[in-house]
Motif scaffolding. Structure first.
Motif, PDB file in Angstrom:
ATOM      1  N   GLU A   1      -6.744   7.453  -9.168  1.00 55.12           N
ATOM      2  CA  GLU A   1      -6.456   7.504  -7.736  1.00 55.12           C
ATOM      3  C   GLU A   1      -5.212   8.332  -7.461  1.00 55.12           C
ATOM      4  O   GLU A   1      -5.123   9.017  -6.443  1.00 55.12           O
TER       5      GLU A   1
ATOM      6  N   LYS B   1     -11.437   5.237  -9.215  1.00 55.54           N
ATOM      7  CA  LYS B   1     -11.335   3.782  -9.184  1.00 55.54           C
ATOM      8  C   LYS B   1     -10.051   3.381  -8.479  1.00 55.54           C
ATOM      9  O   LYS B   1      -9.014   4.005  -8.638  1.00 55.54           O
ATOM     10  N   LYS B   2     -10.144   2.315  -7.691  1.00 51.98           N
ATOM     11  CA  LYS B   2      -8.977   1.860  -6.937  1.00 51.98           C
ATOM     12  C   LYS B   2      -7.929   1.283  -7.888  1.00 51.98           C
ATOM     13  O   LYS B   2      -8.245   0.673  -8.901  1.00 51.98           O
ATOM     14  N   ASN B   3      -6.674   1.501  -7.514  1.00 43.24           N
ATOM     15  CA  ASN B   3      -5.526   0.995  -8.281  1.00 43.24           C
ATOM     16  C   ASN B   3      -5.579   1.464  -9.733  1.00 43.24           C
ATOM     17  O   ASN B   3      -5.322   0.712 -10.675  1.00 43.24           O
TER      18      ASN B   3
END
Length: 621
Positions: free
Chosen positions: A62, A56-58
């Motif tokens: 990551e 998942k981004k941020n």
């Protein structure tokens, strides 16, 4: 081998056989269609699986994908996504090249089969009509012959009878002749129809039916060939994607071969390295003789005279410093605020500042003594009030300068922040350059736009650049401070460790050491934070009702200090204040300006004058 000659009498069976062939073709079409649906479903499930495990981004995940093993897993997910795409290609090709084509061919085949069997039925009906005509003429001929025989017999009977008149005889003779003529006509008609039927029958069995059956045979053979071609296409469509699927699998193998355990180990070091030095050796404490704390230039005296109780408690706590650090978390929370004190201004030498964090005169008390003071002395309960103030730094928002992190982690965070700010500055500068060029174009070509309309935007961008530069300078200063202090801190830790080994064997551990543990964590675990938070909440009312602590001395501010964090207090250079709690070894001294205004200041920022007669005060010799 021809159906027309070999199966001339199997019209109905051929009709059933060709219908069965069409059913087989439709069954194969249904099979391929279900296969395409399975391929699409499989591809969709593979894509969902790949998406499910994508980082998942941020998020923390990551950051984990910096490791080579995680990168290999990510490459596997991406390759599986491409792998799913090939199954979608299989489904699309099978649908367009097999399902759609065969469905159209089945419709054409049905029409052709219908036409052929329609011609066959028409030929059958014609021959049946001819047969019926033949039968009709045959029956008529037979009937006329029988009638002629009866008429002849009647004439002969009338002619032999002498009683019958000549007119009756003549009438019977004429009737017999007429019947004979009708029989002859029926015979000729029957002969003609029979010849015609034989000709039609010959044409039917030797020309019409063979031609029709031959066409049906060719149609059936084309159907069989078409099924064979479709099966071959079915295999070829699978074989076409094998090289790409092989590349996907080769990519997964290559990702697996790129895993580097040494590199991952180095990344783990960079991620969790604290920058602290390991603690020094613990000296043996001799309990056969009463503890006598000597007073020298490098030590502080303890006026409580609780040496015996300290010995008993200290004996239980020795040897439990780093391996069992969680049991001593409460002791580290007794000192606030929970962050390292700032160094004194660069204009002054650290050695010239009394009671500074690097001063050899600052002696660390044994942890057992501090805990005994907390357990046996009621006024010392005020430490929980300090804890309450420190928790705001510990459990609240992350400080802007990341002072809550260990030095090495703080340096990395600051460097990351500086890089981000520099990127933002470069982005704003590029935008400013673009606006400036646009303004120049407007100046040269006023018809394209008003140059003055860009002034506001240009000023706004310049203001943003200035703000970002100031922000970057602030973080660069903090970064330079951390990079400058890291070696000095390590050297200081080594000097202090050696000093304690020689001068003060009982002083093994204190709150500051507990915070700077070798595991790299500058602050306590979350579980201990929650426990202490609940403890501070439960006793909050009792502590707030407690009377103010007595002053144990005075101090003079050597430098101006702006207390921005909760639990600290601002002082001005030259200001005189009361000391209500001396430095416990963590570099902070608690002072009071008035009854309602008190807090912590760095010990190196003030010059302390302790009252020797005050309870709990330590004096300098």
């Amino acid at each position: 081998m021809s159906w027309g000659t070999e199966l001339w009498d199997q019209f109905d069976n051929l009709e059933k056989h060709t219908q069965w062939g069409i059913d087989i073709l439709e069954k194969y079409i249904k099979f391929v269609k279900e296969r395409t649906e399975i391929e699409l479903s499989y591809a969709k499930q593979l894509r969902n699986l790949s998406k499910k495990y994508q980082p998942k981004k941020n998020s923390k995940e990551e950051e984990e994908y910096r490791y080579t093993a995680c990168k290999a897993f990510l490459s596997t997910l991406n390759e599986m996504n491409d792998y799913a795409g090939q199954h979608e290609v299989i489904s699309e090709n099978m649908t367009s090249q097999i399902t759609v084509e065969l469905a159209r061919y089945v419709q054409e085949l049905k029409q052709e089969r219908k036409s052929h069997f329609h011609d066959g039925r028409k030929a059958q009906q014609h021959i049946e009509t001819c047969w019926k005509q033949l039968e009709s003429s045959k029956r008529r001929f037979e009937r006329d012959c029988k009638e002629a025989d009866r008429a002849q017999q009647y004439f002969e009977k009338m002619d032999a009878d002498i009683n019958v008149t000549k007119a009756d005889v003549e009438k019977a003779r004429q009737q017999a002749q007429m019947r004979h003529q009708m029989a002859e006509d029926s015979k000729a008609d029957y002969s003609s129809i029979l010849q015609k039927f034989n000709h039609e029958q010959h044409e039917y069995y030797h020309t019409h039916i063979p031609n029709i059956f031959q066409k049906i045979q060719e149609m059936e053979e084309r159907r069989i060939v078409r099924i064979g071609e479709s099966v071959k296409t079915y295999a070829e469509l699978d074989r076409q994607v094998i090289p790409i699927i092989g590349k996907c699998l080769d990519g997964i193998v290559k990702a697996a071969e790129s895993i580097d355990p040494k590199n991952d180990s180095q990344l783990a070091i960079e991620a969790y390295k604290s920058g602290f030095e390991p603690p020094g050796d613990i000296e043996f404490e001799d309990y056969t003789q009463p503890m006598k704390r000597t007073v020298s230039d490098n030590s502080l005296s303890n006026s409580r005279g609780e040496g015996k109780s300290e010995l008993k408690f200290g004996g239980k706590s020795k040897g439990k410093l780093w391996p069992f650090i969680k049991k001593n978390k409460l002791m580290s929370l007794l000192t606030s605020p929970h962050q390292p004190p700032p160094p004194p201004p660069a204009s002054a030498s650290p050695s010239a500042v009394p009671n500074g964090p690097q001063s050899p005169k600052q002696q660390k008390e044994p942890l057992s003594h501090r805990f005994n003071e907390f357990m046996t002395s009621k006024p010392k309960i005020h430490c929980f009030r300090s804890l309450k103030r420190g928790l705001s730094l510990k459990l609240g928002a992350t400080p802007e300068d990341f002072s809550n992190l260990p030095p090495e982690q703080r340096r990395k965070k600051l460097q990351q922040k500086v890089d981000e700010l520099n990127k933002e500055i470069q982005k704003e500068m590029d935008q400013r350059d673009a606006i400036t060029k646009m303004k120049d174009v407007y100046l040269k070509n006023p018809q394209m736009g008003d140059p003055a309309s860009l002034d506001h935007k240009l000023a706004e961008v310049s203001q943003n650049i200035e703000k970002l530069r100031l922000e970057a300078q602030k973080f660069e200063a903090w970064l330079a401070e951390v990079e400058g202090r890291l070696p000095a801190r390590s050297e200081q830790a080594r000097r202090q460790s050696g000093m304690y080994d020689v001068q003060n064997p009982p002083a093994v551990n204190n709150c500051a050491q507990d915070r700077e543990s070798p595991d790299g964590s500058y602050t306590e675990e979350q579980s201990q934070e929650s426990e202490v938070k609940v403890l501070a909440t439960d006793f909050d009312d009792e502590f707030d009702d407690e009377e103010s602590l007595p002053a144990i001395g005075t101090c003079k501010a050597l430098y101006t200090f702006e207390g921005q964090n909760e639990g600290t207090i601002s002082v001005v250079e030259g200001e005189t204040l009361y000391v209500i709690e001396e430095d416990k070894g963590d570099g902070w001294t608690r002072i009071r300006r008035s009854e309602d205004e008190e807090g912590y200041v760095p010990t190196s920022y003030v010059e302390v004058y302790l009252d020797k007669n005050a309870k709990g005060a330590k004096t300098y010799i």
